[in-house]
Write a protein that holds these residues in place. Structure first.
Motif, PDB file in Angstrom:
ATOM      1  N   ASP A   1     -42.713 -66.708 -18.019  1.00  0.00           N
ATOM      2  CA  ASP A   1     -43.015 -67.004 -16.626  1.00  0.00           C
ATOM      3  C   ASP A   1     -43.954 -68.206 -16.517  1.00  0.00           C
ATOM      4  OD1 ASP A   1     -42.919 -66.652 -13.834  1.00  0.00           O
ATOM      5  OD2 ASP A   1     -44.694 -65.370 -13.862  1.00  0.00           O
TER       6      ASP A   1
ATOM      7  N   GLY B   1     -40.092 -58.717 -12.106  1.00  0.00           N
ATOM      8  CA  GLY B   1     -39.756 -59.356 -13.380  1.00  0.00           C
ATOM      9  C   GLY B   1     -40.137 -58.499 -14.566  1.00  0.00           C
TER      10      GLY B   1
ATOM     11  N   THR C   1     -37.694 -56.871 -17.352  1.00  0.00           N
ATOM     12  CA  THR C   1     -37.960 -57.077 -18.783  1.00  0.00           C
ATOM     13  C   THR C   1     -37.888 -55.763 -19.537  1.00  0.00           C
ATOM     14  OG1 THR C   1     -39.387 -58.992 -18.371  1.00  0.00           O
ATOM     15  CG2 THR C   1     -39.713 -57.826 -20.461  1.00  0.00           C
TER      16      THR C   1
ATOM     17  N   ASP D   1     -38.654 -65.704 -11.718  1.00  0.00           N
ATOM     18  CA  ASP D   1     -39.192 -64.561 -12.462  1.00  0.00           C
ATOM     19  C   ASP D   1     -38.076 -63.688 -13.032  1.00  0.00           C
ATOM     20  OD1 ASP D   1     -42.379 -64.234 -12.067  1.00  0.00           O
ATOM     21  OD2 ASP D   1     -41.457 -65.345 -10.442  1.00  0.00           O
ATOM     22  N   ILE D   2     -36.960 -63.606 -12.327  1.00  0.00           N
ATOM     23  CA  ILE D   2     -35.817 -62.854 -12.845  1.00  0.00           C
ATOM     24  C   ILE D   2     -35.273 -63.543 -14.102  1.00  0.00           C
ATOM     25  CG2 ILE D   2     -33.409 -62.247 -12.340  1.00  0.00           C
ATOM     26  CD1 ILE D   2     -34.419 -61.662  -9.421  1.00  0.00           C
TER      27      ILE D   2
ATOM     28  N   PHE E   1     -42.936 -61.510 -21.078  1.00  0.00           N
ATOM     29  CA  PHE E   1     -42.629 -61.903 -19.702  1.00  0.00           C
ATOM     30  C   PHE E   1     -43.605 -62.960 -19.210  1.00  0.00           C
ATOM     31  CE2 PHE E   1     -43.471 -61.380 -15.144  1.00  0.00           C
ATOM     32  CZ  PHE E   1     -42.287 -61.927 -14.673  1.00  0.00           C
TER      33      PHE E   1
ATOM     34  N   ASP F   1     -42.890 -60.710  -7.252  1.00  0.00           N
ATOM     35  CA  ASP F   1     -41.896 -61.243  -8.186  1.00  0.00           C
ATOM     36  C   ASP F   1     -42.267 -60.957  -9.639  1.00  0.00           C
ATOM     37  OD1 ASP F   1     -44.013 -63.045  -7.494  1.00  0.00           O
ATOM     38  OD2 ASP F   1     -42.911 -64.742  -8.303  1.00  0.00           O
ATOM     39  N   GLU F   2     -43.545 -61.004  -9.956  1.00  0.00           N
ATOM     40  CA  GLU F   2     -43.987 -60.643 -11.314  1.00  0.00           C
ATOM     41  C   GLU F   2     -43.765 -59.163 -11.586  1.00  0.00           C
ATOM     42  OE1 GLU F   2     -45.714 -64.587 -11.126  1.00  0.00           O
ATOM     43  OE2 GLU F   2     -45.765 -62.991  -9.651  1.00  0.00           O
TER      44      GLU F   2
ATOM     45  N   ALA G   1     -37.659 -62.928 -16.884  1.00  0.00           N
ATOM     46  CA  ALA G   1     -37.457 -61.557 -17.356  1.00  0.00           C
ATOM     47  C   ALA G   1     -36.238 -61.463 -18.265  1.00  0.00           C
ATOM     48  CB  ALA G   1     -37.298 -60.605 -16.169  1.00  0.00           C
TER      49      ALA G   1
END
Length: 164
Positions: free
Chosen positions: A121, A95, A99, A145-146, A117, A91-92, A149
């Motif tokens: 987060d 994300g 970004t 995370d989205i 980000f 997910d990071e 971002a």
């Protein structure tokens, strides 16, 4: 300090399971401190290649990796019996790629995007915090995370326009 009550897969387990290997960011999520930051750093070399794609293709890759991420993060979370285990960093990665969509070229911007980000987060301003607490499964793991971002991309793009 690592919480020893949370199951931590071994490197061997990651290599045997493609789902876990991807969810744990090719092993970057095994970092004993700040696994999310290490996962975001793992996204950098992939971003380097993504940045050369036309915008529609770049965005298509991000959408596909986000959808795949819903499965990967959910499956890894279920396998470990822990919602949003700190080592799950796919997910990071997604994300960070989101970004950096349409970001100016250069390593300075790449680092700025990474810092922005990670700040969003970690801080989880609303509605990120609400989503993080209330939306579960792979979708929840990906969605916070989205959203982070989105905040980071907005600040990055405003900064680029201001410097312009």
């Amino acid at each position: 300090m690592t919480d020893t009550s949370i199951p931590q897969p071994t490197a061997g387990q990651l290599l045997r399971s493609p789902t876990m290997l991807l969810a744990f960011g090719f092993g970057s999520g095994l970092a004993p401190k700040a696994p999310g930051t290490f996962g975001t750093l793992m996204a950098l070399p992939f971003w380097w290649f993504l940045q050369f794609l036309p915008p529609a293709q770049y965005l298509a890759v991000v959408v596909v990796t986000a959808l795949v991420g819903c499965y990967l993060c959910g499956a890894a979370s279920r396998a470990l019996g822990v919602h949003d285990h700190g080592g799950i960093v796919w997910d990071e990665m997604v994300g960070y790629w989101l970004t950096m969509f349409m970001a100016p070229a250069g390593w300075g911007w790449a680092l700025y995007g990474l810092v922005l980000f990670r700040l969003f987060d970690i801080a989880k301003p609303q509605p990120i915090g609400w989503v993080d607490r209330r939306v579960h499964g792979g979708v929840g793991i990906m969605l916070d995370d989205i959203l982070a971002a989105g905040y980071a991309a907005l600040i990055l793009q405003l900064t680029a326009a201001w410097i312009g």
